[in-house]
Design a protein around this motif. Structure first.
Motif, PDB file in Angstrom:
ATOM      1  N   ALA A  42       6.142 -10.562  -0.037  1.00  8.92           N
ATOM      2  CA  ALA A  42       5.314  -9.396  -0.359  1.00  8.92           C
ATOM      3  C   ALA A  42       4.904  -9.393  -1.819  1.00  8.92           C
ATOM      4  CB  ALA A  42       6.068  -8.118  -0.027  1.00  8.92           C
ATOM      5  N   ASN A 212       3.540  -4.565  -0.318  1.00  8.18           N
ATOM      6  CA  ASN A 212       3.220  -5.734   0.497  1.00  8.18           C
ATOM      7  C   ASN A 212       1.850  -6.225   0.038  1.00  8.18           C
ATOM      8  OD1 ASN A 212       3.005  -7.759   2.285  1.00  8.18           O
ATOM      9  ND2 ASN A 212       3.430  -6.557   4.123  1.00  8.18           N
ATOM     10  N   ILE A 216       1.897   0.055  -0.959  1.00 10.41           N
ATOM     11  CA  ILE A 216       1.728   0.809   0.279  1.00 10.41           C
ATOM     12  C   ILE A 216       1.994   2.282   0.006  1.00 10.41           C
ATOM     13  CG2 ILE A 216       2.480   1.070   2.677  1.00 10.41           C
ATOM     14  CD1 ILE A 216       1.283  -1.691   2.147  1.00 10.41           C
ATOM     15  N   ASP A 228       7.213   5.896   8.730  1.00 13.55           N
ATOM     16  CA  ASP A 228       5.812   5.504   8.709  1.00 13.55           C
ATOM     17  C   ASP A 228       5.544   4.491   7.592  1.00 13.55           C
ATOM     18  OD1 ASP A 228       3.230   5.696   9.673  1.00 13.55           O
ATOM     19  OD2 ASP A 228       2.675   7.030   8.011  1.00 13.55           O
ATOM     20  N   ARG A 231       7.131   1.143   8.309  1.00 16.21           N
ATOM     21  CA  ARG A 231       6.378   0.383   9.298  1.00 16.21           C
ATOM     22  C   ARG A 231       5.105  -0.180   8.675  1.00 16.21           C
ATOM     23  NH1 ARG A 231       5.957   4.012  13.335  1.00 16.21           N
ATOM     24  NH2 ARG A 231       7.974   3.505  14.249  1.00 16.21           N
ATOM     25  N   ARG A 232       4.465   0.608   7.846  1.00 14.76           N
ATOM     26  CA  ARG A 232       3.230   0.130   7.210  1.00 14.76           C
ATOM     27  C   ARG A 232       3.512  -1.030   6.257  1.00 14.76           C
ATOM     28  NH1 ARG A 232       1.209   5.105   4.416  1.00 14.76           N
ATOM     29  NH2 ARG A 232      -0.283   3.719   3.392  1.00 14.76           N
ATOM     30  N   THR A 233       4.704  -1.024   5.663  1.00 21.36           N
ATOM     31  CA  THR A 233       5.026  -2.103   4.716  1.00 21.36           C
ATOM     32  C   THR A 233       5.482  -3.365   5.435  1.00 21.36           C
ATOM     33  OG1 THR A 233       5.810  -0.381   3.240  1.00 21.36           O
ATOM     34  CG2 THR A 233       6.351  -2.640   2.627  1.00 21.36           C
ATOM     35  N   TYR A 234       6.326  -3.179   6.425  1.00 19.51           N
ATOM     36  CA  TYR A 234       6.954  -4.334   7.071  1.00 19.51           C
ATOM     37  C   TYR A 234       6.231  -4.773   8.339  1.00 19.51           C
ATOM     38  CZ  TYR A 234      10.953  -3.960   3.968  1.00 19.51           C
ATOM     39  OH  TYR A 234      11.761  -3.941   2.867  1.00 19.51           O
ATOM     40  N   GLY A 235       5.219  -4.019   8.768  1.00 17.17           N
ATOM     41  CA  GLY A 235       4.562  -4.329  10.022  1.00 17.17           C
ATOM     42  C   GLY A 235       5.488  -3.977  11.173  1.00 17.17           C
ATOM     43  N   GLY A 236       5.304  -4.619  12.306  1.00 15.41           N
ATOM     44  CA  GLY A 236       6.129  -4.271  13.458  1.00 15.41           C
ATOM     45  C   GLY A 236       7.475  -4.963  13.462  1.00 15.41           C
ATOM     46  N   ASN A 237       7.740  -5.774  12.415  1.00 17.81           N
ATOM     47  CA  ASN A 237       8.892  -6.673  12.489  1.00 17.81           C
ATOM     48  C   ASN A 237      10.200  -6.071  12.011  1.00 17.81           C
ATOM     49  OD1 ASN A 237       7.194  -8.633  13.424  1.00 17.81           O
ATOM     50  ND2 ASN A 237       6.657  -9.275  11.351  1.00 17.81           N
TER      51      ASN A 237
END
Lengths: 245, 304
Positions: A42, A212, A216, A228, A231-237
């Motif tokens: 990131a 990232n 964010i 929220d 999730r926005r920073t790490y994506g779905g992972n």
């Protein structure tokens, strides 16, 4: 909110052709304890390196106390990643801590007794006095990290940058390091830490910067540390999301 | 032996190779921790074309001129290695391997041209390949010693700075150490050490006297200062003893003898070294297992 000690505007940085940081802008308030979090790649370490002038920025404006880095270098302390040095280097813990005083000692001069005493004191604060004359290669990972922190302490800086100080250390060291960071914080110092463990963010830090490639979200932990934003920073992972609303 | 020393030129040659050994031992420690041992080998080979070209231009064997030529050529080699590494996907060791052999090949090629053009005897230019300390005249020795002193002082005066530069570059930079300037200075003193050594030790073996004393010193100490001192002492004795032995025979090259002496110091250190030597390791293990056995006894008794 108190006056910002670090202000970053429209920062862009790259490694060869890959842009790592894109239009990064934020400001860090004085006396805050900030975690920089984000997935691998990131740009967390890069951001720290650019701020410390260890890696060039393509564009952007960075100021500390309203002044450029070069003018305030002495007020900034840095704890690199433990893995960035060769611990087989022939020296002992006290000597490494003394390196934090090189600015005070002056170029080409030898450290004096008082410098060694100050270095020893810093080791004591990290509970490492028994290891002062221990070869650094014979220290455990956690002890090595404490030595690095002791070296930062003797610098007596106003702003501290730490790159993953809690990575791969034992529980006792983690407690000792966090106690030290809180103490620094209580003395009004500003501490910025690249952090990898989302579970401890709320307990340890009063500010969070989600990164990232770009910012964010950034602000007080209680305001921005949300499912929220994670999730926005790490994506779905991201596997762990418990305990956060 | 004494008659050799009384011969003043041999005495001076001996002193100069000793000084060279000290300088090489010290710089070797920097190269060791900068993890650039192969670099010194590449640079010493890269010095050869410079020596020959300078000779072809000036048609005289003046060490100072040859040293400058060697230095320029080695620095070009260093810059090429750096350029290849940063501007392509070729790794540093491949770049060094290429530069080493290409420059050396070029040097040998030029050397054969030089030997033909100046009528067979190219005034001992091929001494630069294996080293011939005895061929040095008084002015060569003065040049060499002066440069060796500069190299040694550079390491001694900046000891504390070199230490942090080698141990932790990013921290060194964060406290205001000028990394770029130090990199340049490091390459400069490395090249100076190499070029002053090529007449006495030769381009092929010069790297050995930079690498072997430092590696040997590592077996004796856990302090960077002691490592520098021990490495310099090993270097000094390798230079001196190697020169003395090679002076026993007419036309014996100096370089191989110096390297063999350095290697015997290494073997001695490998076995008897106080910190990492094989013998110490062995005794330590024996001691541990003995202690373990002793500790076991009372437990056995308790069970009974």
């Amino acid at each position: 909110m108190s006056q910002p000690v670090i202000s970053v505007k429209h920062l862009v940085a790259a490694y060869q052709k890959n842009t790592v940081l894109e239009n990064v802008s934020f400001s860090i308030p004085a006396g805050s304890l900030t975690a920089i979090v984000g997935p691998n790649g990131a740009g967390k370490s890069t951001l720290m390196k650019v701020l410390l002038n260890l890696h060039p920025a393509i564009t952007g404006d960075i100021t500390f106390f309203g002044r450029p880095f070069k003018e305030v270098k002495k007020r900034i302390g840095y704890v690199p990643q433990r893995g960035s040095v060769d611990w087989d280097f022939p020296t002992d813990a006290l000597d490494v801590v003394t390196m934090g005083l090189y600015g005070d000692i002056g170029w080409f001069k030898h450290p004096k007794k008082q410098h060694k005493a100050r270095a020893f004191e810093a080791l004591e604060k990290m509970g490492m006095q028994a290891y002062a004359h221990r070869q650094i290669s014979q220290l455990s990972g956690g002890q090595q990290q404490r030595v690095f922190l002791a070296r930062a302490l003797v610098q007596n800086a106003d702003i501290y940058f730490m790159d993953e100080p809690l990575a791969g250390v034992d529980a006792a060291t983690e407690r000792a390091i966090m106690a030290t960071l809180k103490k620094l914080n209580a003395l009004g110092k500003t501490v910025i830490v690249v952090h990898h463990d989302l579970q401890t963010v709320e307990d340890y830090f009063d500010h969070v910067l989600f990164l990232n490639q770009t910012i964010i979200s950034h602000g007080k932990t209680q305001d921005v540390f949300s499912k929220d934003n994670i999730r926005r920073t790490y994506g779905g992972n991201i596997r762990w999301l418990g305990g956060v609303d | 032996m004494w008659s050799l020393l009384l011969n003043t030129n041999t005495g001076w040659v001996l002193l100069s190779t000793t000084m060279l050994g000290i300088a090489a031992g010290a710089i070797g420690c920097l190269a060791y921790w900068k993890k650039q041992n192969l670099m010194s080998d590449a640079l010493s080979h890269a010095a050869l074309p410079g020596v020959v070209i300078t000779f072809l231009i000036f048609q005289e064997k003046n060490l100072l001129l040859l040293v400058i030529g060697a230095g320029i050529s080695a620095l070009i080699g260093a810059l090429l290695i750096q350029w290849i590494t940063t501007s392509s996907r070729i790794s540093e060791d491949a770049a060094m391997g290429m530069i080493l052999s290409v420059f050396y090949g070029l040097g040998i090629m030029l050397l054969s041209i030089a030997s033909r053009s100046s009528g067979g005897n190219q005034s001992g230019l091929d001494n630069f390949i294996f080293g011939q300390a005895a061929a040095m005249v008084r002015s060569d020795i003065r040049t060499m010693m002066m440069l060796a002193v500069i190299v040694i002082l550079t390491v001694v005066i900046g000891f504390k700075e070199w230490k942090i530069y080698l141990f932790d570059q990013s921290f060194a930079n964060s406290i205001g150490l000028p990394l770029k300037a130090m990199n340049t200075l490091y390459t400069f003193v490395l090249v100076v050490t190499i070029v002053i050594g090529i007449q006495a030790v030769g381009v092929i073996l010069m790297a050995a006297i930079l690498i072997i004393p430092a590696v040997s010193a590592r077996y004796w100490t856990h302090s960077f200062k002691c490592m520098l001192i021990i490495s310099s002492i090993f270097g000094a004795f390798s230079g001196a003893i190697g020169t003395l032995i090679s002076a026993q025979g007419r036309g014996w090259p100096t370089g191989p003898f110096i390297v063999v002496v350095a290697a015997s110091f290494f073997i001695f250190s490998l076995v008897f070294g106080k910190e990492k030597g094989l013998l110490i390791h062995y005794l330590h293990r024996q001691n541990q297992s003995k202690q373990y056995r002793v500790n076991q006894l009372p437990i056995k008794g308790a069970i009974k």
